[in-house]
Design an enzyme around this catalytic site. Structure first.
Site, mmCIF file in Angstrom:
data_model
loop_
_atom_site.group_PDB
_atom_site.id
_atom_site.type_symbol
_atom_site.label_atom_id
_atom_site.label_comp_id
_atom_site.label_asym_id
_atom_site.label_seq_id
_atom_site.Cartn_x
_atom_site.Cartn_y
_atom_site.Cartn_z
ATOM 1 N N ASP A 1 -1.881 7.916 3.721
ATOM 2 C CA ASP A 1 -1.448 6.570 4.144
ATOM 3 C C ASP A 1 -2.097 6.251 5.490
ATOM 4 O OD1 ASP A 1 -0.122 4.155 4.112
ATOM 5 O OD2 ASP A 1 1.891 4.973 4.366
ATOM 6 N N GLU A 2 -2.201 4.983 5.832
ATOM 7 C CA GLU A 2 -2.745 4.531 7.121
ATOM 8 C C GLU A 2 -4.107 5.181 7.403
ATOM 9 O OE1 GLU A 2 -1.088 2.242 8.703
ATOM 10 O OE2 GLU A 2 1.025 2.470 8.239
ATOM 11 N N GLN B 1 -5.489 -3.202 10.852
ATOM 12 C CA GLN B 1 -4.374 -2.567 11.554
ATOM 13 C C GLN B 1 -4.793 -1.287 12.262
ATOM 14 O OE1 GLN B 1 -0.375 -2.707 9.625
ATOM 15 N NE2 GLN B 1 -1.515 -3.451 7.876
ATOM 16 N N LYS C 1 0.831 -1.214 0.000
ATOM 17 C CA LYS C 1 0.000 0.000 0.000
ATOM 18 C C LYS C 1 0.860 1.257 0.000
ATOM 19 C CE LYS C 1 -2.080 -1.136 3.813
ATOM 20 N NZ LYS C 1 -1.402 -2.417 3.994
ATOM 21 N N THR C 2 1.842 1.269 0.888
ATOM 22 C CA THR C 2 2.691 2.453 0.960
ATOM 23 C C THR C 2 3.498 2.588 -0.331
ATOM 24 O OG1 THR C 2 2.784 2.229 3.344
ATOM 25 C CG2 THR C 2 4.469 3.607 2.344
ATOM 26 N N ARG D 1 5.258 -7.140 11.006
ATOM 27 C CA ARG D 1 6.456 -6.326 10.749
ATOM 28 C C ARG D 1 7.617 -7.217 10.313
ATOM 29 N NH1 ARG D 1 4.196 -2.801 9.100
ATOM 30 N NH2 ARG D 1 2.424 -4.147 9.457
#
Ligand code: ATP
Ligand code: MG
Length: 767
Positions: free
Chosen positions: A239-240, A270, A51-52, A616
């Site tokens: 983002d996020e 998340q 996504k990022t 992560r």
């Protein structure tokens, strides 16, 4: 070696066969998300699916294809670090350093930038101070005291939390619904919120919530300003997105209209900032907010091994409220997720340090590993062990560096230099080092400031020039105020790091620590030096101070091969080859507090946090839990986290620490224990910050607020002047006298008993 955007473009590799180079390597869905430039786009996808990467490539594409100039793109990242990284990556993608991405940053930093440009429309001056949580709480305490409320029955901290929450929801004092305002002091919540805003305005200050809320207000009330931004921001990228709150959502909606060229990426699994007001609904209602939105799902995970992915997917399946996603990976199989049982936190730290050393011996970089903790108090044990064995580490996340006492003091000096009206900063340092300006003297200054309707600095200067104040307090205050005049004058001529050195030396602050024989003093001096070093990269003092108020990540020496220690919250969006997840124990993780306060929703948020932690890891993840943990000075026995038992057995391997633990296998089998009873073993970043403030040396006790009511009352005669030569006057301390000379509010009075004195009008009544 920076160059202009145009240069960067002309030097970028020429597109091959009509396709720009940065598109190579994207999968079809990612490519679609990058190329769908116009109209609303939502990328809703699991961890590590790119996504990022999509967002960064999209930004590069908008620039490269000349759809927009850097200054026309609003790009919101979750941390300042992410913003920096994004800038670098875009530079790499299109070749050369891109300048002029002024609107790439966090919600807070972009909000601050906008608010400064239109401060006057929000009732502020453009040099307003940004208050951190500590200052905010002090101010709220004053407001509570001024309303004659008992702090014990109505803790100011509770009001602070409510105000935060209201701001996150986008509510100004007038918008707070009746039911909500009963959350504090029998319905006084909203009135106190209004009083607090009033005080902020008087201090020319904004808190974090205001950075967006006040900006929204300005945009709503000033159509021309709103229009200017709507024209400016041709494209918006976020983002996020799952962690945005209502205010952020409103702000984006205002700015994105009418074009709706907005691209948001996120993962509902998340969402981990519910406690800070994030609304996962924002992401789920994207299609309603932006009709015709293209929703793109990414399913291939490029980050982790199948084992890690399967452990994470198995865990998150336990959450009831979620929109299921399937993730797959083509990565080669690796080692299972390890679950290590140890005796206590010390053994946990020792074991992890040993493994890191082994990694080093195998030639792996320490920087490729991270330790992700649920609560920041878990960090100390690791720091101590690493120091003992000489293992290089860095602590990332949380305002640790800037929260240290000496750093806060130094910043307070600089804040007063930059903005004389900053009362909170002034109070903090007026008697630091001790210069004989005690509580009594400060009370006089506060009374004078209130009576004259001026800032503490102005009142202090006037008092120090009069005979209202005597002895050491007067000379010291005089010297201090002269100092500030000098330093302020030097702002234009001295580079700001030199100015800071001068201020800290001339004020006696450095000397104070030099004279201190305690063990910490040396470290504090080091930190002050570090602070001055860190000022180098900024254009001026104001820019630096702004940065500090915004940066919630410790700016540490980024170079060198070091293992990172950070909270799970701070690790969002990052990736490491090896991830250690210590402290998976009931009460600590999931946090008891989270479960007590929010029940099942709290537990599910904790589980999402565990999912963030696991995802992560690229190659190796090791979870650990201790059988005994010391919290608040007491030893407690601890049960392994229910999250361990929820991991799919096939993806997990149990290990036992040298200290024996108490049998990980048994614990693993003993599924789903009931809630444990060690209610103190919880933590959350907010709570942690609150703790830090009550630690010794963390907060100077405030002088008692006298005439508390006065702060809420308007000043009818601000300067209190109006006395003329010959007037008969009375002074509380010196008694009756006659004015012999009047200069504004500075008077010379011949007192019957005390003789001739210089006094200020605010302390006189007609006699
Ligand atoms: P998170 O949810 O954790 O924020 P994300 O969805 O933002 O994750 P990224 O950080 O963008 O994921 O990507 C994860 C990793 O996968 C990165 O190392 C990225 O470079 C890599 N990656 C993404 N897409 C591809 C691709 N098409 N080919 C190869 N690697 C990729
Ligand atoms: Mg990401």
């Amino acid at each position: 070696m920076s160059q202009s955007f145009e240069d960067a473009l002309s030097e970028a590799a020429a597109p091959v066969a009509g396709e720009p180079p940065y598109l190579a390597g994207l999968n079809p869905e990612q490519r679609e998300a990058v190329l769908a430039s116009d109209g609303p786009v939502l990328v809703l996808a699991g961890a590590g699916t790119g996504k990022t990467r999509v967002l960064t490539t999209r930004l590069a594409h908008l620039l490269y294809s000349r759809r927009a100039y850097p200054g026309q793109i609003l790009a919101v990242t979750f941390t300042n670090k992410a913003a920096r990284e994004m800038k670098e990556r875009i530079g790499l993608l299109i070749g050369g350093v891109v300048e002029g991405m002024q609107w790439l940053g966090t919600f807070h930093s972009i909000g601050a930038r906008m608010l400064r440009r239109h401060a006057e429309l929000a009732g502020l001056k453009s040099n307003f101070t940004i208050l951190d949580a500590d200052d905010q709480l002090r101010l709220i305490k004053q407001v509570v005291a001024a309303a004659d409320l008992d702090e014990k029955r109505h803790p100011p901290r509770q009001l602070a939390a409510l105000i935060d929450r209201w701001k996150n929801r986008g509510w100004l004092p007038a918008d707070v619904p009746n039911g909500e305002t009963y959350g504090y002091a029998a319905g006084k919540g909203a009135i106190l919120y209004a009083a607090y805003q009033q005080r902020l305005a008087e201090l020319n200050a904004a808190d974090f919530g205001d950075l967006l809320l006040s900006t929204i207000k300005v945009l709503r009330e000033n159509p021309d300003v709103l229009e200017e931004y709507r024209r400016r921001f041709v494209y918006i990228l976020v983002d996020e997105y799952q962690d945005t709150n209502v205010a952020q959502h409103q702000w984006l909606k205002l700015l994105a209209a009418p074009r709706h060229n907005i691209c948001c990426v996120g993962d509902d699994d998340q969402s981990i900032y519910g406690w800070r007001g994030a609304e996962v609904d924002n992401i789920l209602s994207f299609e309603r907010d932006y009709p015709g939105a293209k929703v793109i799902r990414l399913e291939q995970n490029y980050r982790s091994t199948p084992e890690i992915l399967s452990a994470a997917s198995g865990l998150i399946k336990e959450n009831r409220s979620r929109h299921g996603k399937t993730l797959h990976t083509k990565a080669a199989s690796g080692s299972p997720v390890a679950v290590l049982s140890v005796w206590d936190a010390e053994e946990e730290a020792r074991q992890i340090a040993d493994e890191l050393e082994a990694m080093q011996k195998r030639g792996e970089r320490l920087a490729s590993a991270a330790i992700l903790v649920r609560a920041s108090h878990q960090m100390r044990e690791f720091e101590e062990r690493f120091v003992a064995v000489g293992l290089p580490y860095r602590v990332i996340g949380g305002p640790r560096f800037y929260e240290r006492q000496e750093i806060r003091d130094a910043l307070a000096y600089l804040r007063v230099v930059a903005q004389g009206d900053d009362d909170l900063a002034f109070e903090r340092i007026v008697n630091k080092p001790k210069r004989g300006i005690g509580d009594k003297a400060m009370q006089d200054v506060q009374v004078a400031a209130r009576r004259m309707g001026v800032s503490l600095s102005v009142a202090a200067r006037r008092l120090s020039e009069s005979d209202e104040m005597t002895g050491k307090a007067r000379t010291s205050l005089r010297q201090l105020m002269d100092g500030f005049d000098r330093w302020r004058a030097a702002m234009t001529s001295l580079p700001h790091p030199d100015l800071a050195t001068l201020v800290l030396e001339e004020s006696g602050y450095v000397e104070m620590w030099q004279a201190d024989k305690s063990v910490e003093a040396e470290g504090r001096l080091e930190n002050l030096k570090e602070l001055i070093r860190s000022m180098d990269g900024f254009e001026n003092l104001t820019g630096f101070l702004e940065h500090v108020s915004l940066v919630m990540e410790a700016e540490q020496n980024e170079t060198g091969d070091k293992v990172s220690i950070m909270t799970l919250h701070g690790a969002k969006g990052l990736e490491f080859d090896t991830v250690f997840l210590p402290g998976w124990e009931e009460g600590l993780f999931p946090s008891q507090r989270s479960m007590d306060e929010n029940g099942l929703a709290g537990l599910e948020e904790e589980r999402r946090l565990a999912y963030v932690g696991l995802t992560r890891g690229k190659k190796r993840v090791q979870i650990s839990h201790a059988a005994n943990r010391r919290t608040h000075g007491l030893w407690q026995s601890a049960l392994p986290s229910r999250f361990i038992s929820e991991l799919p057995p096939g993806a997990v391997e149990l290990k036992e620490g040298v200290g024996g633990g108490f049998g990980g296998r048994a614990a693993f089998a003993e599924n789903r224990w009931s809630q444990s009873d060690f209610s103190s073993a919880y933590d959350s970043p907010g709570w942690r910050r609150a703790q830090a403030q009550v630690q010794p040396g963390g907060l100077r006790p405030r002088p008692p607020v006298i005439e508390a009511q006065a702060t809420l009352v308007a000043h009818s005669d601000p300067e209190g002047a109006g006395f003329a030569r010959g007037d008969l006057v009375r002074h509380a301390k010196f008694g009756q006298g006659r004015v012999v000379h009047a200069d504004g509010n500075k008077l010379t009075v011949k007192f019957d008993a005390a003789g001739e004195k210089k006094v200020i009008a605010a302390f006189l009544s007609r006699g």
